[in-house]
Design an enzyme around this catalytic site. Sequence first.
Site, mmCIF file in Angstrom:
data_model
loop_
_atom_site.group_PDB
_atom_site.id
_atom_site.type_symbol
_atom_site.label_atom_id
_atom_site.label_comp_id
_atom_site.label_asym_id
_atom_site.label_seq_id
_atom_site.Cartn_x
_atom_site.Cartn_y
_atom_site.Cartn_z
ATOM 1 N N ARG A 38 5.618 -11.826 5.977
ATOM 2 C CA ARG A 38 4.832 -11.591 4.764
ATOM 3 C C ARG A 38 5.733 -11.335 3.569
ATOM 4 N NH1 ARG A 38 1.259 -6.866 4.874
ATOM 5 N NH2 ARG A 38 0.038 -7.821 3.221
ATOM 6 N N LYS A 75 7.853 -2.276 15.919
ATOM 7 C CA LYS A 75 7.293 -3.618 15.725
ATOM 8 C C LYS A 75 7.692 -4.553 16.852
ATOM 9 C CE LYS A 75 6.731 -7.238 12.223
ATOM 10 N NZ LYS A 75 6.933 -7.576 10.796
ATOM 11 N N ARG A 121 2.854 9.023 8.124
ATOM 12 C CA ARG A 121 3.194 9.998 7.102
ATOM 13 C C ARG A 121 4.487 10.723 7.495
ATOM 14 N NH1 ARG A 121 -1.248 14.361 5.565
ATOM 15 N NH2 ARG A 121 -2.429 12.436 5.189
#
Length: 320
Positions: free
Chosen positions: A117, A182, A316
Amino acid sequence: MKEHSIKLSILSMLADGSFHSGEGLGVALGISRAAVSKHIKGIQAWGVDVFSVQGKGYKLAQSMQLLDQQQLEANVNVPLALIPVIDSTNQYLLDRIHSLDSGSVCLAEYQSQGRGRRGREWVSPFGCNLYLSMYWRLEAGMAGAMGLSLVVGVAIVEAMEKLGISGIKLKWPNDLYYQDKKLAGILVEMSGQAGSAAHLVIGMGMNLRMATDAQGITQPWSCLNDVTNHEIDRNQLAAELINTLESALNDYEMSGMHGFVERWNRLDNFLDRDITLIMGNREVTGVSRGINEQGAVLIETAQGLETYIGGEISLRGSAS
């Protein structure tokens, strides 16, 4: 393809993981030992770990299972092009969309210009991973493609579950994760005009077996071999992915996101976890609550439940 034929022949002989002498390789291919050495250097430039031992010859660091066109074609029902060395499987299909049947697939062993992307590079060493793209003609048009990358993610995980591979999760909107790292990325590229069918090219790159010091990767990553603890049959995996993806896209064509929301939320890596959604210079923090029927991510913030259709998710307090 033709200019790489000798390198591919050498790799086919080395794939068994045994030593092969430079002389023996040269005789088999009708070339000199010096020419063999030159082609070995070219193979190493593809990211293949080949080493040599004086008196023994050349050997791969690990045996390699190459993709097999005939085996793949025997197990899928779509047109399939296997191009071992390519710039990009997505680009190959994009250049041919007006002559392809919907569902046509391109696979490669190595991409010189693999991309993710936003123009990011996808590191694509030879024979280690799976690089696969499918062309799909969506009659509903470009407006009907909302959420399609989510459907693709669901299909890929469900295909692996059919093969007994568990523990794979999804990161909105287009990544596969294993233990917060990932594993695979999805890139959907689209063209078309208002009022007409949309031409979609759906690309996927999945890490199967990567060197621990792989260059050019800037985020935590995992390999499918980490999940299974054994070598994956790449041809079986590719066929299952193609068949499951084709089925999911047909379902999506008929029913849109209906039924996929629950399937996606079951696999959401960040469901009920504290996240930050990064949108350019803006950040939204809250608790992830899955997706809705439009494919938007739901975040529970101090202001209530909010929906977003763009941005990058991270845990976070930690990059992801």
